[in-house]
Scaffold this motif. Sequence first.
Motif, PDB file in Angstrom:
ATOM      1  N   ARG A  32       7.860 -15.828  -6.414  1.00 24.12           N
ATOM      2  CA  ARG A  32       7.900 -14.568  -5.671  1.00 24.12           C
ATOM      3  C   ARG A  32       7.824 -13.373  -6.610  1.00 24.12           C
ATOM      4  NH1 ARG A  32      11.815 -10.951  -4.249  1.00 24.12           N
ATOM      5  NH2 ARG A  32      11.462  -9.843  -2.321  1.00 24.12           N
ATOM      6  N   SER A  33       8.632 -13.383  -7.657  1.00 23.70           N
ATOM      7  CA  SER A  33       8.666 -12.238  -8.565  1.00 23.70           C
ATOM      8  C   SER A  33       7.346 -12.082  -9.322  1.00 23.70           C
ATOM      9  CB  SER A  33       9.826 -12.369  -9.551  1.00 23.70           C
ATOM     10  OG  SER A  33       9.691 -13.557 -10.305  1.00 23.70           O
ATOM     11  N   ASP A  34       6.716 -13.196  -9.683  1.00 23.91           N
ATOM     12  CA  ASP A  34       5.430 -13.118 -10.383  1.00 23.91           C
ATOM     13  C   ASP A  34       4.341 -12.550  -9.482  1.00 23.91           C
ATOM     14  OD1 ASP A  34       6.626 -14.188 -12.614  1.00 23.91           O
ATOM     15  OD2 ASP A  34       5.901 -16.232 -12.239  1.00 23.91           O
ATOM     16  N   TYR A  35       4.301 -13.027  -8.245  1.00 21.56           N
ATOM     17  CA  TYR A  35       3.282 -12.548  -7.307  1.00 21.56           C
ATOM     18  C   TYR A  35       3.451 -11.060  -7.036  1.00 21.56           C
ATOM     19  CZ  TYR A  35       0.787 -11.812  -2.939  1.00 21.56           C
ATOM     20  OH  TYR A  35      -0.042 -11.305  -1.978  1.00 21.56           O
ATOM     21  N   ILE A  36       4.676 -10.655  -6.737  1.00 21.25           N
ATOM     22  CA  ILE A  36       4.910  -9.249  -6.412  1.00 21.25           C
ATOM     23  C   ILE A  36       4.694  -8.382  -7.643  1.00 21.25           C
ATOM     24  CG2 ILE A  36       6.657  -7.586  -5.670  1.00 21.25           C
ATOM     25  CD1 ILE A  36       7.755  -9.790  -3.835  1.00 21.25           C
ATOM     26  N   GLY A  37       5.139  -8.843  -8.806  1.00 20.97           N
ATOM     27  CA  GLY A  37       4.942  -8.075 -10.040  1.00 20.97           C
ATOM     28  C   GLY A  37       3.470  -7.884 -10.367  1.00 20.97           C
ATOM     29  N   PHE A  38       2.684  -8.944 -10.211  1.00 21.87           N
ATOM     30  CA  PHE A  38       1.250  -8.841 -10.472  1.00 21.87           C
ATOM     31  C   PHE A  38       0.577  -7.869  -9.513  1.00 21.87           C
ATOM     32  CE2 PHE A  38      -3.108 -10.551  -9.844  1.00 21.87           C
ATOM     33  CZ  PHE A  38      -3.609 -10.228 -11.100  1.00 21.87           C
ATOM     34  N   GLN A  39       0.958  -7.936  -8.246  1.00 15.23           N
ATOM     35  CA  GLN A  39       0.383  -7.028  -7.257  1.00 15.23           C
ATOM     36  C   GLN A  39       0.811  -5.582  -7.513  1.00 15.23           C
ATOM     37  OE1 GLN A  39      -2.001  -8.046  -5.341  1.00 15.23           O
ATOM     38  NE2 GLN A  39      -1.701 -10.171  -5.926  1.00 15.23           N
ATOM     39  N   LEU A  40       2.053  -5.381  -7.955  1.00 11.51           N
ATOM     40  CA  LEU A  40       2.506  -4.024  -8.295  1.00 11.51           C
ATOM     41  C   LEU A  40       1.739  -3.480  -9.494  1.00 11.51           C
ATOM     42  CD1 LEU A  40       6.373  -4.153  -7.811  1.00 11.51           C
ATOM     43  CD2 LEU A  40       4.695  -2.952  -6.423  1.00 11.51           C
ATOM     44  N   LEU A  41       1.493  -4.332 -10.473  1.00 14.13           N
ATOM     45  CA  LEU A  41       0.709  -3.898 -11.639  1.00 14.13           C
ATOM     46  C   LEU A  41      -0.698  -3.470 -11.216  1.00 14.13           C
ATOM     47  CD1 LEU A  41       0.506  -3.600 -14.721  1.00 14.13           C
ATOM     48  CD2 LEU A  41      -0.252  -5.981 -14.784  1.00 14.13           C
ATOM     49  N   LYS A  42      -1.322  -4.266 -10.353  1.00  6.32           N
ATOM     50  CA  LYS A  42      -2.644  -3.880  -9.848  1.00  6.32           C
ATOM     51  C   LYS A  42      -2.566  -2.570  -9.074  1.00  6.32           C
ATOM     52  CE  LYS A  42      -4.416  -7.182  -7.434  1.00  6.32           C
ATOM     53  NZ  LYS A  42      -5.058  -8.336  -6.769  1.00  6.32           N
ATOM     54  N   TYR A  86       2.266  12.865 -10.343  1.00  5.06           N
ATOM     55  CA  TYR A  86       1.745  11.526 -10.608  1.00  5.06           C
ATOM     56  C   TYR A  86       2.868  10.492 -10.521  1.00  5.06           C
ATOM     57  CZ  TYR A  86       0.176   7.514 -13.286  1.00  5.06           C
ATOM     58  OH  TYR A  86      -0.098   6.233 -13.701  1.00  5.06           O
ATOM     59  N   LEU A  87       4.009  10.777 -11.118  1.00  8.16           N
ATOM     60  CA  LEU A  87       5.126   9.833 -11.078  1.00  8.16           C
ATOM     61  C   LEU A  87       5.674   9.666  -9.664  1.00  8.16           C
ATOM     62  CD1 LEU A  87       6.993  10.737 -14.383  1.00  8.16           C
ATOM     63  CD2 LEU A  87       5.525   8.755 -13.920  1.00  8.16           C
ATOM     64  N   ILE A  88       5.710  10.743  -8.897  1.00  8.25           N
ATOM     65  CA  ILE A  88       6.133  10.642  -7.499  1.00  8.25           C
ATOM     66  C   ILE A  88       5.153   9.768  -6.719  1.00  8.25           C
ATOM     67  CG2 ILE A  88       6.408  11.943  -5.346  1.00  8.25           C
ATOM     68  CD1 ILE A  88       7.555  14.242  -7.078  1.00  8.25           C
ATOM     69  N   LEU A  89       3.861   9.987  -6.932  1.00  7.37           N
ATOM     70  CA  LEU A  89       2.839   9.185  -6.262  1.00  7.37           C
ATOM     71  C   LEU A  89       2.992   7.716  -6.616  1.00  7.37           C
ATOM     72  CD1 LEU A  89       0.012   9.005  -4.717  1.00  7.37           C
ATOM     73  CD2 LEU A  89      -0.933   8.997  -7.028  1.00  7.37           C
ATOM     74  N   ILE A  90       3.177   7.412  -7.881  1.00  9.08           N
ATOM     75  CA  ILE A  90       3.319   6.024  -8.321  1.00  9.08           C
ATOM     76  C   ILE A  90       4.573   5.399  -7.716  1.00  9.08           C
ATOM     77  CG2 ILE A  90       3.746   4.561 -10.343  1.00  9.08           C
ATOM     78  CD1 ILE A  90       0.849   5.387 -10.055  1.00  9.08           C
ATOM     79  N   ALA A  91       5.674   6.136  -7.691  1.00 12.47           N
ATOM     80  CA  ALA A  91       6.920   5.597  -7.141  1.00 12.47           C
ATOM     81  C   ALA A  91       6.769   5.276  -5.651  1.00 12.47           C
ATOM     82  CB  ALA A  91       8.062   6.582  -7.360  1.00 12.47           C
ATOM     83  N   GLY A  95       6.633   1.514  -4.016  1.00 15.10           N
ATOM     84  CA  GLY A  95       7.574   1.139  -2.963  1.00 15.10           C
ATOM     85  C   GLY A  95       6.867   0.544  -1.762  1.00 15.10           C
ATOM     86  N   ILE A  96       5.799   1.181  -1.360  1.00 20.01           N
ATOM     87  CA  ILE A  96       5.020   0.673  -0.227  1.00 20.01           C
ATOM     88  C   ILE A  96       4.377  -0.669  -0.584  1.00 20.01           C
ATOM     89  CG2 ILE A  96       2.972   1.091   1.203  1.00 20.01           C
ATOM     90  CD1 ILE A  96       3.704   4.106   1.021  1.00 20.01           C
ATOM     91  N   SER A  97       3.826  -0.761  -1.787  1.00 16.96           N
ATOM     92  CA  SER A  97       3.199  -2.010  -2.233  1.00 16.96           C
ATOM     93  C   SER A  97       4.215  -3.143  -2.296  1.00 16.96           C
ATOM     94  CB  SER A  97       2.550  -1.831  -3.602  1.00 16.96           C
ATOM     95  OG  SER A  97       1.493  -0.925  -3.527  1.00 16.96           O
ATOM     96  N   TYR A  98       5.412  -2.853  -2.789  1.00 14.29           N
ATOM     97  CA  TYR A  98       6.455  -3.873  -2.858  1.00 14.29           C
ATOM     98  C   TYR A  98       6.774  -4.404  -1.470  1.00 14.29           C
ATOM     99  CZ  TYR A  98      10.847  -6.212  -3.781  1.00 14.29           C
ATOM    100  OH  TYR A  98      11.839  -7.150  -3.857  1.00 14.29           O
ATOM    101  N   ALA A  99       6.921  -3.508  -0.520  1.00 16.24           N
ATOM    102  CA  ALA A  99       7.240  -3.935   0.848  1.00 16.24           C
ATOM    103  C   ALA A  99       6.107  -4.773   1.440  1.00 16.24           C
ATOM    104  CB  ALA A  99       7.518  -2.719   1.723  1.00 16.24           C
ATOM    105  N   VAL A 100       4.878  -4.336   1.249  1.00 17.01           N
ATOM    106  CA  VAL A 100       3.729  -5.040   1.822  1.00 17.01           C
ATOM    107  C   VAL A 100       3.577  -6.421   1.201  1.00 17.01           C
ATOM    108  CG1 VAL A 100       1.194  -5.050   1.915  1.00 17.01           C
ATOM    109  CG2 VAL A 100       2.459  -2.988   2.515  1.00 17.01           C
ATOM    110  N   TYR A 101       3.622  -6.500  -0.134  1.00 18.77           N
ATOM    111  CA  TYR A 101       3.389  -7.786  -0.792  1.00 18.77           C
ATOM    112  C   TYR A 101       4.576  -8.726  -0.645  1.00 18.77           C
ATOM    113  CZ  TYR A 101      -0.924  -5.899  -2.515  1.00 18.77           C
ATOM    114  OH  TYR A 101      -2.184  -5.371  -2.578  1.00 18.77           O
ATOM    115  N   SER A 102       5.764  -8.193  -0.509  1.00 10.18           N
ATOM    116  CA  SER A 102       6.922  -9.042  -0.229  1.00 10.18           C
ATOM    117  C   SER A 102       6.785  -9.654   1.166  1.00 10.18           C
ATOM    118  CB  SER A 102       8.198  -8.213  -0.329  1.00 10.18           C
ATOM    119  OG  SER A 102       9.314  -9.003  -0.065  1.00 10.18           O
TER     120      SER A 102
END
Length: 128
Positions: A32-42, A86-91, A95-102
């Motif tokens: 789980r952590s690898d999949y979500i981490g990889f997707q967050l990096l992308k 930029y940092l606000i956008l990334i954060a 957050g949205i990506s984490y929720a979606v990929y989780s």
Amino acid sequence: MINEERVILMTKLASYERGRGKKNVTISNFFRSDYIGFQLLKSVIYATMATGIVVGVYLFYHFEDLMQDVYELDLIEIGKDVLKYYLILIAVYCGISYAVYSYRYHKARKSLRNYYQNLRKLTQMYDS
């Protein structure tokens, strides 16, 4: 004689294997952590590229105005503002990506669990 229930179950399993099953198997091959981490990096990479494109288009569009006022601009303050946004956008994007990929990971695991239960049911049909 053909067992209709067995044929229906086999058809359902074959349909799943050809459709969502391929995607779900590749997702579930990761922890789980690898999949979500990889997707967050992308996601971070894509968001950075999109931000760069937007800033580049803005600079290109307002190039004449910027060149006229280049000596009057506080470039450090502008840089701080751009970095802050930029940092606000990334954060927010992370957050949205984490929720979606989780959600996708959990959905894939649940779907595969159902698939394996149906495979066990099919095996029991053949055994009896």
